[in-house]
Motif scaffolding. Structure first.
Motif, short mmCIF file in Angstrom:
data_model
loop_
_atom_site.label_atom_id
_atom_site.label_comp_id
_atom_site.label_asym_id
_atom_site.label_seq_id
_atom_site.Cartn_x
_atom_site.Cartn_y
_atom_site.Cartn_z
N PHE B 174 -9.57 -15.36 -2.48
CA PHE B 174 -10.67 -14.98 -3.36
C PHE B 174 -11.54 -13.92 -2.66
O PHE B 174 -11.86 -12.87 -3.22
CB PHE B 174 -11.47 -16.25 -3.66
N LEU B 175 -11.87 -14.20 -1.41
CA LEU B 175 -12.69 -13.29 -0.63
C LEU B 175 -12.00 -11.94 -0.49
O LEU B 175 -12.62 -10.88 -0.65
CB LEU B 175 -12.94 -13.90 0.75
N LEU B 178 -12.15 -10.00 -3.68
CA LEU B 178 -13.49 -9.45 -3.91
C LEU B 178 -13.72 -8.22 -3.06
O LEU B 178 -14.27 -7.22 -3.52
CB LEU B 178 -14.55 -10.51 -3.59
N ILE B 179 -13.28 -8.27 -1.80
CA ILE B 179 -13.50 -7.13 -0.91
C ILE B 179 -12.63 -5.94 -1.34
O ILE B 179 -13.06 -4.79 -1.33
CB ILE B 179 -13.22 -7.52 0.54
N GLU B 182 -14.16 -4.08 -4.31
CA GLU B 182 -15.62 -4.00 -4.21
C GLU B 182 -16.20 -2.80 -4.95
O GLU B 182 -17.39 -2.78 -5.27
CB GLU B 182 -16.08 -4.01 -2.76
N LEU B 186 -17.93 -6.82 -10.09
CA LEU B 186 -17.19 -8.02 -9.73
C LEU B 186 -17.72 -9.29 -10.38
O LEU B 186 -17.23 -10.38 -10.11
CB LEU B 186 -17.23 -8.21 -8.21
N ASP B 187 -18.74 -9.15 -11.24
CA ASP B 187 -19.39 -10.35 -11.78
C ASP B 187 -18.41 -11.27 -12.49
O ASP B 187 -18.31 -12.45 -12.21
CB ASP B 187 -20.49 -9.95 -12.77
N GLY B 217 -29.03 -14.52 -4.47
CA GLY B 217 -29.54 -13.23 -4.91
C GLY B 217 -29.07 -12.83 -6.30
O GLY B 217 -29.06 -13.63 -7.22
N TYR B 218 -28.66 -11.56 -6.39
CA TYR B 218 -28.29 -10.99 -7.68
C TYR B 218 -27.09 -11.72 -8.29
O TYR B 218 -27.09 -12.08 -9.46
CB TYR B 218 -27.99 -9.51 -7.47
N THR B 219 -26.07 -11.95 -7.46
CA THR B 219 -24.88 -12.65 -7.94
C THR B 219 -25.27 -14.04 -8.44
O THR B 219 -24.80 -14.50 -9.48
CB THR B 219 -23.87 -12.81 -6.79
N ALA B 221 -28.06 -14.91 -9.61
CA ALA B 221 -28.78 -14.81 -10.88
C ALA B 221 -27.80 -14.77 -12.05
O ALA B 221 -28.01 -15.40 -13.07
CB ALA B 221 -29.67 -13.57 -10.87
N PHE B 223 -24.74 -15.96 -12.00
CA PHE B 223 -24.13 -17.27 -12.10
C PHE B 223 -25.08 -18.26 -12.77
O PHE B 223 -24.67 -19.08 -13.58
CB PHE B 223 -23.74 -17.78 -10.71
#
Lengths: 411, 260
Positions: B174-175, B178-179, B182, B186-187, B217-219, B221, B223
């Motif tokens: 998963f990581l 995402l990378i 990037e 990616l939301d 943080g933003y992510t 928010a 979620f």
């Protein structure tokens, strides 16, 4: 001896003759403050008795002392500015100002000081305000022991508690500011001292510097503000012994440093902030003897921060101690205490024998791809953090504290 | 089916393993609460333990129980009983006894500590609900593995591998995804990625309820916006339920066809 006595007697009677006492009360012949100011001559004292005065646009254009007895209420009825000072040597003391007008085009303030020197504003209580105390191109004044309680809801329709604009050599002490936009805001204001203030629950910042140099703020408490304290584009700011507490939220931080050079941050406490210090483009800043307790990130270092020193601080139980987004490190970490340190001290000199790496791999990854934060507290992350600790690949390999302490710093 | 469930349940309730499991959670709860003195911090630590341990125990214990009671199962199969009810009964017996150990083991210290007067009660109930779901899911998966593998060693191996994959390797993949992506928004991807793995989903559900969610943080928010709504909660619980139902259906399907 007799001559001297006679001289003193004459001197005092004449000087009293100069500084007259004018009384204002609801039933007196002079029942309005405006009236009193019109009748007063220079250096007079106007005593306002307890009562309710519905006045706004009071212009103080001569050196006067306006003294409230038992906090008389001056109600601006939301019509505009309440008191405007346009003369040097004015003292305002002990008033209760309420209902300042709100406008999208003009910054109405409860008390505005305009191009004046040597003023004193003290023991004033402000409620239901737009802007509180607004100092404009004024200098050598004192704002002391005032209480400002706003009811700000939206950033765009609210003002700041104490605002300085092009004002130098101002002392701001022992004020209590809450529920406004910025608690205290300095713009183009140099050589000011901000001491022993309490700034809480403000929508934006507890304290905000813009283009202001050589200021000092110490022993203040900033609690639960939208985003703590912001210091931007300023030089030589000294920050001593302040408390930054509970600035908790997705975009909150205790202290924001942006384009700050040659500052000193000494003896402060950062407790339970999402980000303790967020620093960007700040050079030659000394961080010494600070406590970072229970923050999400203790210090987040963004780009272009060079020659900073982090010495003798305590980093206690933060989720991340340091976040770094580049592989280049020009900052010094030395003699800090890190609660996450797992090394040993064989010679028992209080300094750990293994250097400490404050940047975890995960915090580096999160800086690169913010969305990965969703893996916080996953077992996989603990494993890669551990392997990075053993042999650093991604984090700057010279970013380490060579002399981590094994016991908490005391000073 | 109920009779078999009852039998397996009582059998397990009397066994040493459930006592150990129960005692472990009891001790953990007591230790955490009385060393920590902070209910919400204890919930975070518990979450770490539950998310790793519950799936592991569920998987291993499920496989173990199946192999151990194999002779008894064969005896039952000789009786005029529906196959699905035999295996479902056994499955539910294991899953329920594990869940009961978890709930009571953790519940007792927390109740004594004053849970009902605290604000943490919702966080704590969510913790128990997700813990129960994880037990149901991983026990079902374990029964699947055991049904498909006659070889005990192979079965255990697969069970551990399954746990390893969902608890650790999945997050790694998963990581990496995402990378790798990037440069793109990616939301949605991170939302879907979290939803697909029951362990990740449970972790996110609990984290978002706690103070620590501000770190996201933003992510976070985004979620929160999703999971905070009724729709998000319904979707995530549906996902968890699907994760239970699919393996259970496969148990029924497989047990009907299996040649003993």
């Amino acid at each position: 001896m007799k001559h001297i006595l006679a001289f003193l007697l004459i001197f005092f009677t004449t000087s009293i003759g100069f500084a007259q006492l004018i009384e204002v009360c609801e039933t007196c012949p002079i029942s309005k403050i405006k009236q009193a100011i019109a009748q007063a001559s220079n250096n007079d004292t106007i005593v306002v008795a307890k009562g309710n005065y519905k006045e706004y646009d009071i212009i103080v254009d001569k050196p006067l002392t306006i003294l409230g007895k038992d906090y008389p209420v001056i109600d601006g009825e939301l019509k505009g500015e309440i008191i405007t000072i346009k003369s040097d040597n004015v003292t305002i003391d002990g008033l209760f100002l309420i209902n300042v007008g709100m406008s999208y085009t003009e910054d109405f303030a409860a008390i505005r000081v305009k191009k004046s020197k040597n003023f004193v504003i003290q023991n004033v209580v402000l409620e239901k305000l737009f802007f509180g105390i607004y100092l404009e191109k004024s200098s050598y004044g004192k704002v002391f022991h005032n209480k400002i309680i706003g009811d700000a809801v939206q950033e765009y329709s609210s003002g700041n508690g104490i605002q300085l604009w092009h004002s130098n050599h101002i002392g701001i002490e022992q004020n209590h500011v809450q529920n406004v936009r910025d608690g205290i805001y300095l713009e183009f204001s140099d050589d000011c001292t901000i001491k022993n203030n309490f700034s809480a629950e403000n929508l934006r910042y507890g304290l905000h510097f813009m283009f202001s140099n050589d200021d000092i703020y110490q022993d203040n408490t900033f609690e639960n503000n939208g985003a703590g304290v912001a210091v931007m584009f300023s030089k030589n700011i000294k920050m001593y012994n302040n408390i930054f507490k509970e600035n908790w939220g997705t975009a909150s931080y205790g202290l924001l440093l942006k384009e700050i050079n040659d500052a000193e941050i000494i003896g402060n406490t950062f407790e339970e902030n999402t980000i303790g210090i967020n620093t960007e483009g700040s050079n030659r800043v000394v961080y010494k003897n600070n406590d970072f307790i229970g923050n999400g990130w203790a210090i987040k270092v963004r780009g272009a921060c060079y020659a900073n020193q982090f010495i003798e601080n305590n980093f206690l139980y933060n989720s991340f101690d340091i976040a770094y987004n580049s592989k280049v490190n020009d900052n010094v970490f030395n003699n800090n205490y890190w609660s996450n340190y797992t090394g040993y001290d064989l010679d028992k000199d209080g300094i750990g024998d293994v250097p400490y790496r404050p940047v975890k791999l995960f915090s580096y990854i999160v800086n690169r791809t913010p969305e990965t934060i969703i893996l916080l507290r996953s077992l996989f992350i603990d494993i890669i953090d551990f392997s990075e600790k053993v042999s650093p690949v991604f984090t700057p390999d010279n970013l380490l504290d060579n002399n981590p302490l094994t016991r908490r710093n005391t000073w | 089916m109920l009779k078999i469930l009852k039998y397996s349940f009582y059998d397990l309730m009397r066994s040493r393993w459930s006592y150990v499991y129960f005692a472990f959670y009891l001790l953990l709860g007591i230790l955490l609460l009385f060393l920590n003195n902070d209910l919400s911090k204890a919930v975070i630590t518990l979450m770490n333990v539950i998310i790793v341990l519950v799936p592991l125990i569920g998987a291993i214990f499920g496989v173990m129980y199946y192999y151990n009671s194999k002779e008894f199962t064969e005896l039952l199969l000789a009786q005029p009983l529906k196959r699905s009810s035999i295996f479902l009964g056994q499955y539910l017996g294991v899953a329920l006894s594990l869940s009961v150990s978890l709930i009571i083991g953790l519940g007792i210290p927390f109740v004594f500590y004053g849970l009902f007067k605290s604000n943490a009660i919702w966080d704590f109930s969510l913790l128990l609900i997700t813990g129960t779901f994880l037990t149901l899911i991983f026990t079902a998966l374990a029964f699947n593995i055991a049904l498909s593998n006659e070889n005990k060693i192979k079965g255990f191996g697969y069970a551990i591998l399954l746990w390893l994959f969902l608890a650790i390797i999945y997050d790694g993949l998963f990581l990496m995804t995402l990378i790798m992506f990037e440069d793109y928004p990616l939301d949605k991807l991170s939302l879907v990625g979290t939803m697909l793995n029951p362990i990740d989903l449970s972790r996110t559900l609990i984290l978002l309820k706690l103070d620590i969610s501000a770190l996201l943080g933003y992510t976070g928010a985004i979620f929160k916006q999703f999971f905070g709504t009724n729709f998000g909660l319904i979707v995530s619980f549906t996902t968890l339920i699907v994760w239970v139902i699919l393996p259970v259906l496969r148990i029924v399907f497989k047990s009907k066809k299996k040649d003993f």
